[in-house]
Design an enzyme around this catalytic site. Structure first.
Site, PDB file in Angstrom:
ATOM      1  N   GLY C  12       0.827  -1.201   0.000  1.00 22.95           N
ATOM      2  CA  GLY C  12       0.000   0.000   0.000  1.00 22.95           C
ATOM      3  C   GLY C  12       0.859   1.247   0.000  1.00 22.95           C
ATOM      4  O   GLY C  12       2.089   1.183  -0.002  1.00 22.95           O
ATOM      5  N   PHE C  13       0.184   2.396   0.025  1.00 20.50           N
ATOM      6  CA  PHE C  13       0.925   3.652  -0.069  1.00 20.50           C
ATOM      7  C   PHE C  13       1.763   3.907   1.186  1.00 20.50           C
ATOM      8  O   PHE C  13       2.935   4.277   1.092  1.00 20.50           O
ATOM      9  CB  PHE C  13      -0.037   4.816  -0.307  1.00 20.50           C
ATOM     10  CG  PHE C  13      -0.684   4.804  -1.670  1.00 20.50           C
ATOM     11  CD1 PHE C  13      -0.106   4.134  -2.741  1.00 20.50           C
ATOM     12  CD2 PHE C  13      -1.879   5.493  -1.891  1.00 20.50           C
ATOM     13  CE1 PHE C  13      -0.696   4.136  -4.011  1.00 20.50           C
ATOM     14  CE2 PHE C  13      -2.475   5.507  -3.147  1.00 20.50           C
ATOM     15  CZ  PHE C  13      -1.890   4.826  -4.206  1.00 20.50           C
ATOM     16  N   CYS C 146      -3.882  11.001   9.751  1.00 19.47           N
ATOM     17  CA  CYS C 146      -3.360  12.139   8.989  1.00 19.47           C
ATOM     18  C   CYS C 146      -4.155  13.417   9.261  1.00 19.47           C
ATOM     19  O   CYS C 146      -3.577  14.469   9.561  1.00 19.47           O
ATOM     20  CB  CYS C 146      -3.346  11.829   7.505  1.00 19.47           C
ATOM     21  SG  CYS C 146      -4.846  11.088   6.868  1.00 19.47           S
ATOM     22  N   ASN C 307       0.229  13.770   3.978  1.00 19.13           N
ATOM     23  CA  ASN C 307      -0.532  12.749   4.719  1.00 19.13           C
ATOM     24  C   ASN C 307       0.150  11.383   4.727  1.00 19.13           C
ATOM     25  O   ASN C 307      -0.027  10.611   5.661  1.00 19.13           O
ATOM     26  CB  ASN C 307      -1.935  12.604   4.130  1.00 19.13           C
ATOM     27  CG  ASN C 307      -1.909  12.145   2.689  1.00 19.13           C
ATOM     28  OD1 ASN C 307      -1.242  12.771   1.859  1.00 19.13           O
ATOM     29  ND2 ASN C 307      -2.584  11.063   2.374  1.00 19.13           N
TER      30      ASN C 307
END
Lengths: 343, 343, 343, 343
Positions: C12-13, C146, C307
């Site tokens: 994932g990011f 975030c 974020n």
């Protein structure tokens, strides 16, 4: 019965949009487009979408006599040239802020020294959803500001229903780069402005004055975001009494059910559940919607317009239609596009 | 004499654009919009710009009888349902690739097994600038592909003037994300696709087949760039003999002087000196221009369209107008916007 | 003394960002990267910037024993696998929301049924600027969300100076598409999400719970805008008493003067006068600034972070540094870029 | 042994990037940053990412004595001030085009009149992947141009393998707005430049001269697209003989297997199958890849860099590292980000 129309300041963004609208308007003949910087060039030179239009910019000093003159000049120019404008045309629609406020005092509070304060009382502010009746027959029209338009369209139903509360609403507006106009210095360059969420007017944006004049005080902040066209106002309202979603639907429907350019968009499924500037880009429509936040006793209202259209040139044509007894939607029927990128 | 029209596959991007165009078309009454995935929902659910349209998607299995049926379904659907389509309408305009190629051999070279190859010879390809005459009265129309349209509009004047040369032209196309359609997997997500210059079809893009069929072989490459709408073809052509800029102006003017939707844009001052997709976004116009590169004996041709309009729905309506003897530009007059962002 | 570290959920990011940070960290050896969907593929397959890293995703069921394990899995996974994680590592840093709230009641108010509520009290929330002392030696760390991080960094100085007022602050957050994660359906597709100003969580965003836990209640709204990385919180605060700009400078300077990752940005000349996500993209820095609105008795606070970094992976590494007694800024020195587009 | 370094022209985009790189470089001490327009302001005023750097711009007339001076001034300035630069520093790295060409004739063909033509032969062009050996010990270094760098990195393996063919390669380059520098007029404004696919240099871009000098003639065209950083070169090559994909892998691997900043990216699965500027944004890496088009006897080569880094400041630091015997990758280790928007 076709009316003749001119645009002063036609090489700017609002001016170009006026040319497009007037060239396609069933009741207007576009007569003249003036520009100091682009005199003698074709209008397509400044506005590539208008390459098919056989028209050249002329010197703003030489104004033809027409039925309606639209002034899309920078703030301050119209008050200087207003006599010329009124000599040239029976009806003048000014897109600048010069004649939007009612009194010299108000003007002085937000701007610097009006040159023709005696005319302030003569001018009719144009937000047709607010004051359609006064616009009929008006001959000096001050077309409403983009951010004020977005905000007031969001707040008017709550004001009418007495739901604004005693606590000042907070209004957080997001705007595209076209609000800065066709020039633009370093901050407006693509490399510096791309992808921004930039506090543009943290406080004291001048459109606050218009909102205060018609709806009441708001705590107002404007951000620049990455789009070219569009203004989106999010209004955080704290009503004094508990309201239901049904109350809100009632208030918004009552206010806007007959409005040709306002669409209520609130919830539902799919991708586009709330107002978005994309959905109205290129059009004179406003999308307005809301959501209730019971946890915080808050109404969140969303209002989205195209600042160059409903916030400027479209609003001006709409106002002219009303003032001159033309079908309100004439020349303003474009429905917008889907999909569309950063409009 | 108003004609009735339907759109099959109306919840996709091209389908939504067809709805918009037909709803505003002076000669068509929009009768039916079908969608498998959105049956019974309003068209505004899928297309937020069409919220004002009082129409719901119906099941594609139940087709009303109409004068014209537009099929905006994924490739392969039309060949399966073509009998239904032709039963429902006298004129069928198919926006997919199913009937664009002339022969089964061609089809098999680029696609997989045609189910109704006998119909290939009956269908009329639609790029009105290429074959307007054949379109008059056609009843099965295969609307041209977006990238092929952009490319052919750039090359046709050189082909006619016998300037394409013996060396294969190189065509480098840049396209927006709407070409991928309304679905889209991981590669199409905003986080992965934003800001790309991405080799999308380095070689062997199927639109090459259409170009080859009508203009000749090209070395073809497609890149995805950061816009939603738009296709821009840059064609690098090496004529066998020396040409002058005057020769080129002659060739392009001769080819396009009477075309209502083609604008020559080449050089001059200002910001917009060459064709750009932004300048035609939302419209059925194509901008075509060129520059001579004497150092390399090369002609660089630029051609820009909106892939959803001139490359798809606009082209289809244009073709229907021609086929049915309607004014060519009917329903397609929108001039586009300035300024506009990533359209 | 090098510590070994693993990342669970590394495709994932946030997971990819952890890999990048840990691979370049002077005190950590990156041992393992797990991914259910990409097992056996190279990490560069998912994260093109990490093509130079010789590492393949492994099955998340097989966890090596390491000193620190970072869990970047979707919400709900960590509470299921927390025993495995703690068996595998002495220190577990969880980037999900599973352990951020203190009590089961709080959790149930915002989420659905916690599987291991008894562990909530054991976990240490990580916003080092808030609770650095508690983090030293912590072995179960819940890295802050975030949007909560951006908001709290803006509000903490006012809370400490007792300037939040009795009226609930309004917080309007703008976020990029990476907040939606690496998957993404139709709403996340480039064609639908480009150029949006989209009400994303008009009310009731779950990060409100974290803000409420540490700072107090806020009226919270989140918009999606056109960037990939970035979260920008604009906090509208109405202090009960009149304050001066000097008071505010005092409060913010006192709170943040020793913070290595917080920069005060407020006014001054040039293009970048206030906090912007662009200015901190790719970094662990937060920019915080403010402007006083005397007309409305309001303080407008701006807070901008990346974020994926300060709001997720960077925050987690920062917390691990603090917990393990490593230099706080180790591995987090990247200064960001100028110019930079929509980051 | 730390070396002192200065940057002349440090308020521009390349200058700011040099400041960032030198401030983080293990072997350089950043001594001085000059700027005519921003003298006495902090470097963070121009470059918000460098707000943490305690350094102010000084007058370019007063140069301290340093080991290495980097000149990031507009074209034409270095040739005027070259004696000052060499007086101030033993090693001068010039980022402009002033000393890139070997002879006065070449210079006059592409630019206007060189003021110090006798120095052209003394200068060493810097594309380390091309001429690393000559750079060792060089004291006047002309750092290669961004578009030339992208193009040559794509073509060098084919040139070495004698596969360029007798037909001139066509090179189609796409660039971001940072190539236009920090100023920018109307065409560079966000409203006009957003979302463009704009022919920027249809023919005769000056970087063609560098490519011609080292690799041979190409037919070169540059487009502006919607990103801030990045240059992507697509090279269409027609070898005289038939080649296989295996031949190409051989050629590219042999050329680049030991290069620390070149990554071969060609095919494979996932989202990122070919070189993209996004994947190298902020880094000194180049991605290079290719695809064979047997139908057209064509090799399509893709090459992507960050124009401000590998195309400018990163290249310059890389060259200084080589010239001064420092580890090549020192100060250039940043791996880039994923996900990232329009970088």
């Amino acid at each position: 019965m076709t009316l003749t129309a001119s645009v002063v300041g036609a090489s700017g963004f609002a001016g170009g949009e006026l040319l497009r609208l007037l060239a396609g308007h069933p009741e207007f003949d576009l007569e003249q487009a003036t520009s100091r910087s682009a005199t003698r060039k074709t209008v397509g030179h400044a506005h590539p979408n208008l390459r098919g239009l056989d028209l050249r910019f002329t010197d703003p000093a030489d104004l033809d006599s027409v039925d309606v003159l639209f002034a899309a000049t920078p703030h301050g120019v119209s008050m200087e040239r207003i006599d010329d404008f009124r000599d040239a045309a029976d009806t003048v629609v000014d897109l600048s802020a010069d004649f939007r406020l009612n009194t010299e005092d108000q003007y002085d509070e937000w701007y610097d020294g009006h040159e023709r304060p005696e005319l302030l009382a003569d001018a009719t502010y144009a937000l047709p959803e607010l004051n359609r009746e006064e616009l009929a027959g008006a001959d000096l029209i001050a077309s409403g500001g983009c951010n004020a338009t977005a905000t007031m369209l969001g707040l008017l139903p709550l004001a009418d229903a007495d739901l604004l509360g005693s606590q000042r609403p907070v209004v957080d507006v997001k705007v595209g780069s076209s609000e800065g106009g066709a020039g633009g210095g370093a901050a407006a360059s693509h490399a510096e402005r791309s992808g921004v969420v930039r506090p543009y007017a943290p406080t004291s944006h001048r459109h606050e004055a218009e909102i205060e004049q018609f709806v009441g005080r708001v705590a107002f902040t404007v951000h620049a975001v990455d789009m070219v066209r569009g203004a989106s106002a999010t209004c955080h309202v704290f009503p004094d009494e508990r309201v239901t979603t049904g109350d809100l639907w009632g208030a918004f429907r009552e206010r806007y059910e007959d409005e040709p350019f306002v669409r209520l968009v609130s919830g539902g499924g799919g991708v586009y559940r709330y107002p978005e500037p994309k959905s109205v880009a290129g059009t004179n429509y406003a999308e307005v919607g809301f959501e209730l936040d019971p946890r915080n006793g808050r109404i969140v209202v969303f209002s989205a317009i195209d600042n160059v259209m409903k916030g400027s040139a479209g609003q001006a044509v709409h106002a002219a239609n009303v003032a001159l007894g033309i079908e309100e939607t004439a020349g303003l029927e474009f429905q917008g596009l889907h999909p569309v990128g950063a409009p």
